[in-house]
Scaffold this motif. Structure first.
Motif, PDB file in Angstrom:
ATOM      1  N   HIS A 113      -3.250  -3.582 -13.284  1.00 33.41           N
ATOM      2  CA  HIS A 113      -2.199  -2.624 -12.976  1.00 33.41           C
ATOM      3  C   HIS A 113      -0.878  -3.351 -12.706  1.00 33.41           C
ATOM      4  O   HIS A 113       0.182  -3.007 -13.240  1.00 33.41           O
ATOM      5  CB  HIS A 113      -2.643  -1.812 -11.760  1.00 33.41           C
ATOM      6  N   TYR A 114      -0.944  -4.399 -11.885  1.00 32.74           N
ATOM      7  CA  TYR A 114       0.261  -5.172 -11.570  1.00 32.74           C
ATOM      8  C   TYR A 114       0.836  -5.837 -12.811  1.00 32.74           C
ATOM      9  O   TYR A 114       2.047  -5.885 -13.004  1.00 32.74           O
ATOM     10  CB  TYR A 114      -0.050  -6.248 -10.536  1.00 32.74           C
ATOM     11  N   ARG A 130      -6.686  -3.848  -9.934  1.00 31.70           N
ATOM     12  CA  ARG A 130      -5.360  -3.981  -9.349  1.00 31.70           C
ATOM     13  C   ARG A 130      -4.546  -5.040 -10.102  1.00 31.70           C
ATOM     14  O   ARG A 130      -3.353  -4.878 -10.334  1.00 31.70           O
ATOM     15  CB  ARG A 130      -5.500  -4.362  -7.875  1.00 31.70           C
ATOM     16  N   SER A 166       2.696  -3.434 -14.812  1.00 31.00           N
ATOM     17  CA  SER A 166       3.952  -3.089 -14.158  1.00 31.00           C
ATOM     18  C   SER A 166       4.985  -4.208 -14.325  1.00 31.00           C
ATOM     19  O   SER A 166       6.154  -3.955 -14.598  1.00 31.00           O
ATOM     20  CB  SER A 166       3.692  -2.796 -12.678  1.00 31.00           C
ATOM     21  N   ASP A 192       0.841  -1.199   0.000  1.00 29.19           N
ATOM     22  CA  ASP A 192       0.000   0.000   0.000  1.00 29.19           C
ATOM     23  C   ASP A 192       0.875   1.247   0.000  1.00 29.19           C
ATOM     24  O   ASP A 192       0.675   2.169  -0.793  1.00 29.19           O
ATOM     25  CB  ASP A 192      -0.884   0.043   1.263  1.00 29.19           C
ATOM     26  N   ARG A 252       8.577  -4.070 -16.411  1.00 31.57           N
ATOM     27  CA  ARG A 252       9.853  -4.386 -15.793  1.00 31.57           C
ATOM     28  C   ARG A 252      10.576  -5.509 -16.534  1.00 31.57           C
ATOM     29  O   ARG A 252      11.656  -5.939 -16.118  1.00 31.57           O
ATOM     30  CB  ARG A 252       9.629  -4.803 -14.340  1.00 31.57           C
ATOM     31  N   SER A 283       2.737   2.282  -3.056  1.00 33.68           N
ATOM     32  CA  SER A 283       1.764   2.603  -4.093  1.00 33.68           C
ATOM     33  C   SER A 283       1.657   1.530  -5.170  1.00 33.68           C
ATOM     34  O   SER A 283       1.692   1.803  -6.368  1.00 33.68           O
ATOM     35  CB  SER A 283       2.043   3.982  -4.703  1.00 33.68           C
ATOM     36  N   ALA A 284       1.496   0.314  -4.678  1.00 28.65           N
ATOM     37  CA  ALA A 284       1.060  -0.832  -5.460  1.00 28.65           C
ATOM     38  C   ALA A 284       1.478  -0.824  -6.928  1.00 28.65           C
ATOM     39  O   ALA A 284       0.711  -0.447  -7.809  1.00 28.65           O
ATOM     40  CB  ALA A 284      -0.457  -0.960  -5.375  1.00 28.65           C
ATOM     41  N   GLY A 285       2.681  -1.243  -7.186  1.00 29.94           N
ATOM     42  CA  GLY A 285       3.072  -1.407  -8.573  1.00 29.94           C
ATOM     43  C   GLY A 285       4.029  -0.331  -9.056  1.00 29.94           C
ATOM     44  O   GLY A 285       4.760  -0.529 -10.021  1.00 29.94           O
ATOM     45  N   GLU A 286       4.030   0.826  -8.412  1.00 27.37           N
ATOM     46  CA  GLU A 286       5.028   1.838  -8.757  1.00 27.37           C
ATOM     47  C   GLU A 286       6.383   1.336  -8.279  1.00 27.37           C
ATOM     48  O   GLU A 286       7.342   1.293  -9.022  1.00 27.37           O
ATOM     49  CB  GLU A 286       4.694   3.171  -8.074  1.00 27.37           C
ATOM     50  N   ARG A 343      -5.490  -8.967  -4.402  1.00 24.30           N
ATOM     51  CA  ARG A 343      -6.639  -8.857  -3.482  1.00 24.30           C
ATOM     52  C   ARG A 343      -7.973  -9.027  -4.208  1.00 24.30           C
ATOM     53  O   ARG A 343      -8.945  -8.323  -3.913  1.00 24.30           O
ATOM     54  CB  ARG A 343      -6.586  -7.509  -2.747  1.00 24.30           C
TER      55      ARG A 343
END
Lengths: 334, 334
Positions: free
Chosen positions: B114-115, B111, B118, A91, B122, A94-97, B106
């Motif tokens: 988003h992950y 989310r 990301s 959290d 990477r 910032s989840a993924g940054e 979760r």
């Protein structure tokens, strides 16, 4: 899968074209650099979102000197403590940054050293060190300076940043709760006498109970079996208790079971409190346990924020997280 | 902290100097490339070890086109299932050579997306997708092709690589065990009728028990309370069972408690089996439970190896992991 009709991933040229700006402007907008009007920046970001533009985190990492990656080193293979801490840290990061590289050392020093070398070689921005115990541990041994925050398990070095739990405070809250319910003969049944959290919790309860405590705090293993044995010991001593403040939920569940099996009602005859708020134990107990939520997720969030502060050159202080009492039927009836 | 007297981290020039070789030779030795004598390679590695030489994983990543990083996407926030799978995967990924970026979605689709973006940005070499349920899930949605293995929670697409548990096989083993002990009136008490693992386990037990099964498999929640209720239901039906094969350890613990509370001994009168081998439940049960170890660590190892095979261009098959029976006092006495 958001992509253009050709099936290939979107490029920055596509984003620039859709937003009607130059590639340089698109790049500045996406990287939050340069002098641009807010409206332009928003239009570029909208275009990137529509096209599912991913960018290249590695390029950004190289240009910034950061990898937007932190290591999380844990000795808690079982995961009971690590996962909530990790969720809290996510959290804060910032989840993924900033993403978390998880390294489980399995209490093995050689493995820990190996992981630390690997994390450093990957250029992590920082490291969170955690475990399953509140007992302090030596600082980690890394070949180059890197920001480090200790979470749950503090560092023995006062110059390190450690985020810990206020075990004494949580137990004091539980003890104050049973006193507020009018209980006057309270036993304290905690975990092993050589575990810092067991001793802190017993001391916290004692600080509130004073002479309402029947005898010294009792120490044993973190188990239901010890909870049942403790009730037998109290009975043999004719302690005639009307409340038992326990060092964890497993002990409290054992106390509840043994009291019921020997003809006493909980909480009618005896109020019982646990510690941990571990669902599989606290909710399965008959009755469900009033207990102390350690707030491991909050501890993880603070650890994550402290690490970001260190990375940015700040000097965050060590913090102790205040737990919160969760009231259920083992103290207040159904 | 291993470093030279100046306090700065060791460089490859230091390693080369200590080993008495050129920088090029040192580099080849450390990267296991080039044509070198074994003795030379060993001398360079010894020197690197002595100096605590770390190298730069990022440089290696850029030159190889790989990041030696995999993502692990999980929906299991609680960690009960994820951590053993992660530990197994770490073993397969040779602990620290390839590191795991953990992303906890979760159960939130936004989310997760988003992950995934990301992780792709990477440049991860591959992704392991896991969760807490054996129910199949749709394939992940990534903007570029990346090797993916599904662990525990399979993909709905048959063309994906999924590593799953043989729930039916584990329950069949438990059922065969109680038959081998001479039990002839066996109840099957499982989890929710809409959970794939609960249904598979009931079906596996039935396949072995045949007409030794009293009535249809009983479905309810994954809880101790349901185990206790099931005993009451069996009593009301005068089922007169001599064994109960349960869908998980919590149900089995509830069955043991209720049997004891209504005057029957376990395993003397009734043998009871669980499923999961979850310590906090299986060992705290009175008596401790004979149960099925799901071998989540083995599942994680296979998932890790399958992912490496995919990354290397191979085509690993989907696999079902065979669980193993753990015999304790709930079936064979103390």
């Amino acid at each position: 899968m958001p992509q253009d009709r050709s099936g290939r991933p979107a490029r920055i040229t596509d984003v620039a074209a859709l937003a009607g700006v130059s590639i340089g402007t698109a790049s500045k907008a996406l990287n939050d650099t340069g002098q641009l009007r807010d409206e332009t920046r928003a239009r570029v970001k909208d275009a990137a979102e529509k096209l599912g533009f991913v960018g290249d985190a590695r390029a950004r990492a190289l240009s910034s000197g950061r990898t937007y990656t932190v290591g999380m080193v844990t000795t808690d293979s079982f995961g009971r403590f690590t996962m909530p801490v990790l969720l809290g840290a996510e959290d804060a990061l910032s989840a993924g940054e900033v993403m978390v590289l998880l390294a489980d050392t399995r209490d093995d020093h050689v493995r820990e050293a190996h992981y630390l070398r690997s994390l450093v070689a990957r250029g992590v921005d920082g490291i969170i060190v955690t475990g399953r115990s509140a007992d302090a541990r030596p600082p980690i041994d890394v070949p180059v300076p890197v920001p480090v925050v200790y979470a749950l398990t503090p560092s023995t070095s006062a110059s390190d940043v450690s985020v810990t739990l206020d075990d004494a405070g949580g137990a004091a809250d539980a003890a104050a709760h049973v006193l507020a319910l009018g209980r006057r003969r309270v036993a304290v049944v905690s975990g092993p006498a050589d575990a810092r959290s067991a001793v802190s919790r017993a001391a916290g309860a004692r600080s509130v109970l004073g002479d309402r405590m029947v005898g010294e705090p009792m120490h044993g293993e973190w188990s239901e079996r010890w909870g049942r044995q403790a009730v037998d010991l109290l009975d043999r001593a004719q302690a005639d208790v009307d409340a038992v403040v326990c060092g964890n939920d497993q002990i409290a569940r054992g106390v509840c079971d043994r009291l019921r099996e020997t003809g006493r009602s909980v909480p009618g005859d005896v109020a019982v409190t646990g510690y941990d708020d571990w669902d599989v134990v606290a909710l399965a107990s008959r009755p469900p346990l009033t207990t102390v939520d350690m707030r491991l997720d909050e501890l993880g969030r603070i650890a994550g924020r402290s690490l970001l502060e260190l990375v940015a050159g700040g000097r965050p202080a060590s913090v102790s997280v205040t737990p919160s009492l969760v009231v259920r039927e083992s103290t207040v009836g159904a």
